[in-house]
Every structure is written in C-alpha cells, then in structure tokens.
Design an enzyme around this catalytic site. Structure first.
Site, PDB file in Angstrom:
ATOM      1  N   ARG A  75       0.852  -1.194   0.000  1.00 35.23           N
ATOM      2  CA  ARG A  75       0.000   0.000   0.000  1.00 35.23           C
ATOM      3  C   ARG A  75       0.891   1.248   0.000  1.00 35.23           C
ATOM      4  O   ARG A  75       1.767   1.391   0.858  1.00 35.23           O
ATOM      5  CB  ARG A  75      -0.894   0.004   1.244  1.00 35.23           C
ATOM      6  CG  ARG A  75      -1.676   1.285   1.398  1.00 35.23           C
ATOM      7  CD  ARG A  75      -2.610   1.296   2.608  1.00 35.23           C
ATOM      8  NE  ARG A  75      -3.241   2.599   2.674  1.00 35.23           N
ATOM      9  CZ  ARG A  75      -3.223   3.411   3.737  1.00 35.23           C
ATOM     10  NH1 ARG A  75      -2.650   3.032   4.859  1.00 35.23           N
ATOM     11  NH2 ARG A  75      -3.793   4.592   3.684  1.00 35.23           N
ATOM     12  N   HIS A 118      -3.028  10.979   0.902  1.00 38.55           N
ATOM     13  CA  HIS A 118      -2.422  10.767   2.218  1.00 38.55           C
ATOM     14  C   HIS A 118      -1.775  12.097   2.634  1.00 38.55           C
ATOM     15  O   HIS A 118      -0.588  12.172   2.913  1.00 38.55           O
ATOM     16  CB  HIS A 118      -1.410   9.617   2.164  1.00 38.55           C
ATOM     17  CG  HIS A 118      -1.125   8.981   3.494  1.00 38.55           C
ATOM     18  ND1 HIS A 118      -1.283   7.628   3.739  1.00 38.55           N
ATOM     19  CD2 HIS A 118      -0.683   9.506   4.656  1.00 38.55           C
ATOM     20  CE1 HIS A 118      -0.933   7.362   4.991  1.00 38.55           C
ATOM     21  NE2 HIS A 118      -0.564   8.485   5.575  1.00 38.55           N
ATOM     22  N   GLU A 163      -7.365   8.469   6.578  1.00 40.99           N
ATOM     23  CA  GLU A 163      -7.612   9.129   7.861  1.00 40.99           C
ATOM     24  C   GLU A 163      -8.109  10.569   7.756  1.00 40.99           C
ATOM     25  O   GLU A 163      -7.390  11.526   8.102  1.00 40.99           O
ATOM     26  CB  GLU A 163      -6.330   9.109   8.718  1.00 40.99           C
ATOM     27  CG  GLU A 163      -5.776   7.726   8.955  1.00 40.99           C
ATOM     28  CD  GLU A 163      -4.632   7.715   9.967  1.00 40.99           C
ATOM     29  OE1 GLU A 163      -4.162   8.795  10.354  1.00 40.99           O
ATOM     30  OE2 GLU A 163      -4.223   6.628  10.385  1.00 40.99           O
ATOM     31  N   ASN A 293      -7.092   1.949  10.126  1.00 41.52           N
ATOM     32  CA  ASN A 293      -5.763   2.077  10.716  1.00 41.52           C
ATOM     33  C   ASN A 293      -5.938   1.994  12.215  1.00 41.52           C
ATOM     34  O   ASN A 293      -6.658   2.807  12.810  1.00 41.52           O
ATOM     35  CB  ASN A 293      -5.118   3.416  10.344  1.00 41.52           C
ATOM     36  CG  ASN A 293      -4.814   3.502   8.861  1.00 41.52           C
ATOM     37  OD1 ASN A 293      -4.945   2.509   8.129  1.00 41.52           O
ATOM     38  ND2 ASN A 293      -4.401   4.675   8.410  1.00 41.52           N
ATOM     39  N   TYR A 295      -3.916   1.739  15.899  1.00 39.67           N
ATOM     40  CA  TYR A 295      -2.672   1.806  16.664  1.00 39.67           C
ATOM     41  C   TYR A 295      -2.873   1.609  18.152  1.00 39.67           C
ATOM     42  O   TYR A 295      -2.076   0.975  18.809  1.00 39.67           O
ATOM     43  CB  TYR A 295      -1.970   3.157  16.418  1.00 39.67           C
ATOM     44  CG  TYR A 295      -1.386   3.235  15.031  1.00 39.67           C
ATOM     45  CD1 TYR A 295      -0.132   2.715  14.766  1.00 39.67           C
ATOM     46  CD2 TYR A 295      -2.116   3.774  13.973  1.00 39.67           C
ATOM     47  CE1 TYR A 295       0.408   2.735  13.490  1.00 39.67           C
ATOM     48  CE2 TYR A 295      -1.587   3.813  12.687  1.00 39.67           C
ATOM     49  CZ  TYR A 295      -0.330   3.286  12.454  1.00 39.67           C
ATOM     50  OH  TYR A 295       0.196   3.302  11.188  1.00 39.67           O
ATOM     51  N   GLU A 351      -3.397  -0.059   8.199  1.00 38.98           N
ATOM     52  CA  GLU A 351      -2.175   0.275   8.946  1.00 38.98           C
ATOM     53  C   GLU A 351      -2.272  -0.293  10.348  1.00 38.98           C
ATOM     54  O   GLU A 351      -3.331  -0.232  10.984  1.00 38.98           O
ATOM     55  CB  GLU A 351      -1.981   1.799   9.093  1.00 38.98           C
ATOM     56  CG  GLU A 351      -1.517   2.500   7.858  1.00 38.98           C
ATOM     57  CD  GLU A 351      -1.393   4.017   8.057  1.00 38.98           C
ATOM     58  OE1 GLU A 351      -1.128   4.466   9.198  1.00 38.98           O
ATOM     59  OE2 GLU A 351      -1.576   4.737   7.069  1.00 38.98           O
TER      60      GLU A 351
HETATM   61  C1  FCB Z   1      -1.070   7.208  10.772  1.00 37.24           C
HETATM   62  C2  FCB Z   1      -0.713   7.757   9.415  1.00 37.24           C
HETATM   63  C3  FCB Z   1       0.634   7.306   8.907  1.00 37.24           C
HETATM   64  C4  FCB Z   1       1.660   7.197  10.004  1.00 37.24           C
HETATM   65  C5  FCB Z   1       1.112   6.434  11.172  1.00 37.24           C
HETATM   66  C6  FCB Z   1       2.095   6.235  12.294  1.00 37.24           C
HETATM   67  O1  FCB Z   1      -1.922   8.104  11.407  1.00 37.24           O
HETATM   68  O2  FCB Z   1      -1.663   7.386   8.471  1.00 37.24           O
HETATM   69  O3  FCB Z   1       1.015   8.160   7.872  1.00 37.24           O
HETATM   70  O4  FCB Z   1       2.108   8.438  10.343  1.00 37.24           O
HETATM   71  O5  FCB Z   1      -0.021   7.050  11.664  1.00 37.24           O
END
Ligand code: FCB
Length: 446
Positions: A75, A118, A163, A293, A295, A351
């Site tokens: 990607r 992006h 995002e 995404n 995290y 992500e």
């Molecule tokens: C996300 C973004 C990516 C990167 C990660 C850590 O929010 O999409 O570009 O910065 O975080």
C-alpha cells in the site's frame, strides 16, 4: 497456533510524502507539508520530506525488500502535486513514476493498493482555500479521474482518503498537522468536503467508469474508554468517541452526522450551507471494503475547560515510543462494535504498527523485539477475530521503512526496515524477518 487463509492479504504500507523525497523533481510543486515543515516550531528539528527515504530514486531496491518479505500486496499513496502541479495542468512525467513503481510491483507478484490522498494537498489548492472550499471536491475528482484512467487496470484496490480525522481535525482544528489551522468551523468544513470527495470519487470509479476494482476509504479508529464510571467521564468518553470515530462512521455508513455531536459542534458552525441536499447520500455511497488504521485505544476523562469536555487520562498500559497504549484486546472490541453497529463490508487493516527506539547493534542488526511483539499480538487478534467470523481480509503493516513521521520528523521509527538517513542504507530489522516468517507459514503462535 492460528492459521490465516490462503486468500488473506499480507502487506506493508507507506505514504508519498513520508518516503519519496525528490520534492522538486519531474515537475512536482510544493504540497502543504513542504510549506508547513518549513514553519519554525511545527516539525521537530525543522525536518521535512525533501529527501526522506529517497524512495523516488530507490523504489527498485524497496520493491526488492517487499519481495524478500514475501508480501502479497503493498500500500502506497500518490502525491497529488506530482500529478497536478498546477490547477488543471496534468503532468504525465509525475504519473510515470507511479507507472514504473506499479509495473515493478506487478512483475514481482505484489498487488498495488493505492491511496489517492495521504495528506499532501498541493499548495495551489491550499491557496484557493484547500479543503475548506467546496470546490476542492472538483479538484480532487479531476485528479482521481486521471489516476483511474492511467492506472486502474493495474491496481488491486483503491483507497480514496487516508484518515480524514487527521487531515481534518489534526490539520484544521488542533493545528498539529498541515495546514496548521486551529479553527473548529474550518475543520468541520474540511472534513465534510473530504468525505464528499470520497463519495464522489467512489461514484466516479464504480458508476461512471464502471470499474470492477475495489474501492474504499481508510479511517483511523480508536476505541474510547472512560477513566472511571462517573457520569462526567462517561460523557467525556461519549464525546471523544463522537469526535474521533462516529463523526466519520455515521455519515459513511448511516448517511447522517451524529446528533449529539452536531449539538456540541453547533456553537462553532455559522455557515449553515455546509451540508447541502444530496451530500449525505453521496458520502454514504456503498463501497467495497472498509480500511482501518489501528494503533491504540483512547482512555479519557472529563475536563470542563475544553471545547469537547474530554482529555486523555493517565493509563497504566505498556506503551510504544509514541506514548500510545499497546491494546490488542481493545482492537477486538473495536472490530466487534463495527460489525454490530456499522458494516458487514470486508475489512482491511490498512495500517498497524509501532514506533520504538531502535539501536543498530555492532553486528549490524536491529533487535526490535518490542515491535515484533506488538505485531504478533495484533496479528493474533486478527486471527482470533476471523475465527469469530469478523471477515478481516488483509493486514498492511506500518511501515515498510522508517520514514518522516509528520510533526515528529525522523525521531520516530515505525519501519520493519531500518533506514540510515545519512547513507540511505536499508537494513531489515528482526521484526521484518519475523514478519516474513509469518507470511511464509501463514500461521501465528498463540
Ligand atoms: C497514521 C498515518 C501514517 C503514520 C502512522 C504512524 O496516522 O496514516 O502516515 O504516520 O499514523
């Protein structure tokens, strides 16, 4: 031991501004990030993406790394200012770079998953009001149409936006990302136009161009929890969820903005023309998949002296070097909630990954066991969720390379490949070696 199906897509992810460099080459003009990163105090150490990983010139070497990893898909994003460096002026030389990259990927049996936006908005668009201007939808469509006409037959899947929360709220409300504004009304406009451009682009590809290539949007979602069960903290969690999740999920999947948040935001909105007739139908157009995404989770508490009545609360969880909680179980909560309240569409995790402080050992290796563990925990969660029938169809690890981490500059390393930014040498970290093993065996240990 859990097994991934043969159809499951393993990949890695990057984005144009974070890795490409070559900021003035082949006709590219500046984006808002070129501009923002030159304003003192915005990016750590005044770093920028002028060179980054020099991927623009080293993409073949990077495709070799992908091959070594054995990924099914890669990607990446297209830099809009390479394709339209000026209003209405198409730049075929800029497009050629992506044709070369895609050709190289396909020769190596790696499926290209392409993000259109992006965050590198051309400066010419910003000067005309950027995402605050409703015309941005037309500028974006013109750009998307060119990408489709030149690349669609070679692309595995399209992602309209990465995002919108960051592009909208971090960029226009919190001022942490480009363009660095701090105005809630502007942020709400930016988000609305970004979502509108998403819907219009899906419509263009599916209905007008009759393409069969899957298309969707990527949202950064973070499940929110209250720090206590007090009424105030519950309200804080509700608002945080509204701000980061529901403000995007509701229009996309239910064709309406959440009423509680509309009430909360109403004091900032003076332009009642913002949402016009037909907009929400456009935004909620049916896509082929949802990109997520993920995290971390978000623990919040009430604070009276803030616009939205919440702030991050202290959490005892183990953290990555971003200070983000490592929370694979909460990831499961998120996916189950999405299945229950929002959508049955196939889900790609577009992500997931972690920054940790890496050290190059004397033997030339990077023993990044923390990152390896983070990845394994989340892959295990995906395998578990799929056993429950949650239909997660792919996983793109962020990131293939250490890169320009926005306001943090080069201080945060998310790569499974170490990049020495002085020499541009790449070294696959231990986490990368482990990821290749997982991909090869299609299994993950419990
Ligand atoms: C996300 C973004 C990516 C990167 C990660 C850590 O929010 O999409 O570009 O910065 O975080």
């Amino acid at each position: 031991m859990s097994r991934f199906s043969n159809e499951f897509i393993f990949g890695t992810a990057t984005s144009s501004y974070q890795i490409e460099g070559a900021y003035q080459e082949d006709g590219r003009t500046p984006s808002i990030w070129d501009h923002f990163s030159r304003i003192p105090g915005k990016v750590r150490n005044m770093e920028n993406g002028d060179v980054a990983c020099n991927h623009y010139h080293r993409y073949e070497e990077d495709v070799e790394i992908l091959k070594r990893l054995g990924v099914d898909s890669y990607r990446f994003s297209i830099a809009w200012p390479r394709i339209f460096p000026e209003p209405g002026k198409y730049n075929p030389t800029g497009m050629d770079f992506y044709k070369r990259l895609i050709t190289s990927l396909r020769e190596n049996n790696i499926k290209p998953a392409v993000t259109l936006y992006h965050w590198d908005l051309p400066m010419w668009a910003y000067k005309r009001g950027g995402w605050i201007n409703r015309d941005s939808v037309h500028w974006f469509l013109e750009y998307a149409e060119k990408c489709f006409s030149e690349l669609d037959d070679m692309v595995y899947l399209w992602i309209t936006h990465n995002e919108p929360w960051c592009a909208g709220f971090l960029g226009y409300h919190q001022g942490i990302h480009a363009p660095g504004h701090t105005d809630m009304e502007e942020a709400l406009k930016a988000v609305h136009h970004i979502l509108l451009s998403h819907g219009a682009t899906v419509d263009l590809l599916k209905n007008k161009l009759q393409s069969k290539t899957p298309i969707g949007i990527t949202l950064n979602l973070s499940p929110v929890y209250p720090a206590s069960s007090s009424m105030n903290d519950l309200l804080a969690a509700n608002n945080a969820d509204g701000y980061s999740n529901r403000w995007f999920l509701d229009p996309i999947f239910k064709g309406k903005y959440p009423v509680d948040m509309m009430n909360l935001f109403s004091k900032y909105v003076h332009d009642f023309n913002l949402v016009q007739e037909g907009d929400l139908e456009q935004i909620s157009i049916e896509c082929d998949f949802l990109g997520i995404n993920y995290y971390s989770r978000n623990l919040v508490q009430f604070v009276g002296a803030s616009d939205l009545l919440f702030k991050p609360a202290f959490s005892e969880y183990e953290k990555t070097s971003m200070g983000w909680d490592i929370a694979p179980n909460e990831f499961k909560d998120l996916i189950r909630r999405l299945r229950k309240e929002y959508t049955k569409l196939p889900i790609y995790i577009t992500e997931n990954g972690a920054a940790f402080d890496d050290y190059l050992s004397e033997d030339g290796k990077i023993y990044d066991h923390d990152r390896q563990r983070y990845i394994e925990l989340h892959l295990k969660a995906i395998a578990d969720l799929n056993e429950e029938g949650m239909n997660i169809v792919g996983y793109y690890l962020w990131s293939l390379l250490d890169n320009f981490e926005w306001a943090y500059g080069y201080s945060k390393r998310f790569g499974i490949t170490y990049v020495d930014f002085e020499t541009q040498q790449r070294i696959l970290k231990e986490s990368g070696i482990r990821y290749a093993e997982i991909i090869r065996s299609r299994t993950i240990n419990s």
